[in-house]
Design an enzyme around this catalytic site. Sequence first.
Site, PDB file in Angstrom:
ATOM      1  N   HIS A  36     -16.581   3.838   9.298  1.00 11.17           N
ATOM      2  CA  HIS A  36     -17.263   3.055  10.335  1.00 11.17           C
ATOM      3  C   HIS A  36     -18.498   2.413   9.693  1.00 11.17           C
ATOM      4  CE1 HIS A  36     -14.935   4.931  13.641  1.00 11.17           C
ATOM      5  NE2 HIS A  36     -14.991   6.026  12.912  1.00 11.17           N
ATOM      6  N   HIS A  84     -27.774   1.597  15.788  1.00 11.95           N
ATOM      7  CA  HIS A  84     -27.504   0.279  16.393  1.00 11.95           C
ATOM      8  C   HIS A  84     -28.804  -0.465  16.719  1.00 11.95           C
ATOM      9  CE1 HIS A  84     -23.154   1.440  17.669  1.00 11.95           C
ATOM     10  NE2 HIS A  84     -23.211   1.002  16.435  1.00 11.95           N
ATOM     11  N   SER A 116     -15.503  -1.675  12.369  1.00 11.19           N
ATOM     12  CA  SER A 116     -16.762  -1.768  13.108  1.00 11.19           C
ATOM     13  C   SER A 116     -16.528  -2.375  14.487  1.00 11.19           C
ATOM     14  CB  SER A 116     -17.770  -2.623  12.334  1.00 11.19           C
ATOM     15  OG  SER A 116     -19.058  -2.445  12.878  1.00 11.19           O
ATOM     16  N   THR A 117     -17.366  -1.955  15.439  1.00  9.63           N
ATOM     17  CA  THR A 117     -17.276  -2.435  16.816  1.00  9.63           C
ATOM     18  C   THR A 117     -18.127  -3.694  16.961  1.00  9.63           C
ATOM     19  OG1 THR A 117     -17.518  -0.062  17.273  1.00  9.63           O
ATOM     20  CG2 THR A 117     -17.325  -1.546  19.185  1.00  9.63           C
ATOM     21  N   ARG A 119     -20.580  -6.214  18.305  1.00  9.43           N
ATOM     22  CA  ARG A 119     -21.656  -5.975  19.266  1.00  9.43           C
ATOM     23  C   ARG A 119     -22.392  -7.262  19.573  1.00  9.43           C
ATOM     24  NH1 ARG A 119     -26.005  -3.175  17.342  1.00  9.43           N
ATOM     25  NH2 ARG A 119     -24.805  -2.815  15.432  1.00  9.43           N
ATOM     26  N   ASP A 158     -14.407   0.387  21.144  1.00  5.10           N
ATOM     27  CA  ASP A 158     -15.131   1.597  21.564  1.00  5.10           C
ATOM     28  C   ASP A 158     -14.560   1.999  22.917  1.00  5.10           C
ATOM     29  OD1 ASP A 158     -16.878   3.497  22.561  1.00  5.10           O
ATOM     30  OD2 ASP A 158     -18.656   2.528  21.710  1.00  5.10           O
ATOM     31  N   GLU A 221      -9.414  14.237  18.530  1.00  4.71           N
ATOM     32  CA  GLU A 221     -10.600  14.617  17.745  1.00  4.71           C
ATOM     33  C   GLU A 221     -11.269  15.830  18.401  1.00  4.71           C
ATOM     34  OE1 GLU A 221     -13.353  11.368  17.274  1.00  4.71           O
ATOM     35  OE2 GLU A 221     -14.539  12.444  15.783  1.00  4.71           O
ATOM     36  N   ASP A 303     -15.434   8.761   6.970  1.00  8.82           N
ATOM     37  CA  ASP A 303     -15.808   8.556   8.369  1.00  8.82           C
ATOM     38  C   ASP A 303     -17.149   7.818   8.464  1.00  8.82           C
ATOM     39  OD1 ASP A 303     -15.286   8.664  11.061  1.00  8.82           O
ATOM     40  OD2 ASP A 303     -15.756  10.776  11.317  1.00  8.82           O
ATOM     41  N   ASP A 304     -18.236   8.533   8.177  1.00 10.16           N
ATOM     42  CA  ASP A 304     -19.586   7.968   8.294  1.00 10.16           C
ATOM     43  C   ASP A 304     -20.417   8.510   7.139  1.00 10.16           C
ATOM     44  OD1 ASP A 304     -19.418   6.751  11.129  1.00 10.16           O
ATOM     45  OD2 ASP A 304     -18.728   8.793  11.470  1.00 10.16           O
TER      46      ASP A 304
END
Length: 363
Positions: A36, A84, A116-117, A119, A158, A221, A303-304
């Site tokens: 992400h 964010h 990525s989302t 935004r 999301d 998850e 993941d992150d």
Amino acid sequence: LKTSEKQLTGPCPFTLIMDGDVCFYRELPKVELHAHLNGSVSFVTMEKLIKRKPHLNIEHSMTAIGKGQRRTLDECFEVFKIIHKLVDTEEDVLMVATDVIKEFSADGVKYLELRSTPREEKATGLTKKSYVETVIKAIQRCKNEGVDIDVRFLVAIDRRNGSEVAMETVELAEEFMLSSGGLVVGIDLSGDPTVGHGRHLLPALERAKNCGLKLSLHLSEVPSQLEESDLLLNLPPDRIGHGTFLHPEMGGSQHLVDKVTKNNIPLELCLTSNVKGQTIPCYSKHHFRHWYQMGHPVVLCTDDKGVFCTDLSQEYQLAASTFDLSHEAVWKLSQQAVDCIFAEEAVKDQLKQKWNELRPQMF
Ligand code: 6MZ
């Protein structure tokens, strides 16, 4: 201390002592399929962002989960909200995406699928469209600079934002799939797994599939998602993110495992993320063991990497030390990940050739 323990107690992977074994994992050519963007921001980039926005009073300790620390998954999602706030202009997105790509390359990643989302930030003029355009610009910039990594983009839904936004996201991804010269290859379904239900997102996911976008879905998850996973596995997805509780040994069922194996759907597994986010009690209890023993395709991912203070080399090394994998087995694991990428066959062939060329240097 064993090397793996040294790493777990060290401040961050970038400050590790490079002993011979660490070098093996760094030099190992790797494929990263579950990263992400805003969770992957490194310490160095975070410092730059914090300097750009001192009025937010954000400290680095609020954006990363350091040595020996654990958080609930809920707390992890609070961390993303803070990040964010720091990444809210086109300029920020460009810097973050460029830095993340270069860092993966420096870690020996040869092929990366970033997700990525999109935004919108009204205050800065960032739109969902310019968000995606900016990530693509970063990918192209790295390519033009000759960074040794092939990068693709998955547009993320999301799940918190519901069915309408999911459909809009798929439409945006479809537009960019056609205009980005093959850089946008799929859709990711992510976000807080305790919020919403996948059944509402089915129309958007079906549309994505029908127009040729690949699907990587976070499934099970958390333990309460078995019914949702059963439903979403009917699509079927092209890859599964985490899939932590699908296996009967983890509280899932043979029925779900059969659905996954029947379609040979690879699992993207993120050891440190699951341990630090406390969905798994410790590395040795990670579901990697069950799927790997079955010979099912599994791909180690970060993941992150920023939030969880890791990198892909460290994840391979942790898997090897926890599950007693030889260098040969680790090599196979990284090589087999090539078969799970979303880019076209020609890219797979090029990567396979690269692995063959690099092998003599490793053994
Ligand atoms: C589910 C996750 C996640 O999209 O702003 N995300 N979703 N499970 C996880 N496990 C820890 N880690 C990250 O990156 C941050 C977003 O990615 C998703 C969440 O939606 C988070 O807000 P982007 O680049």
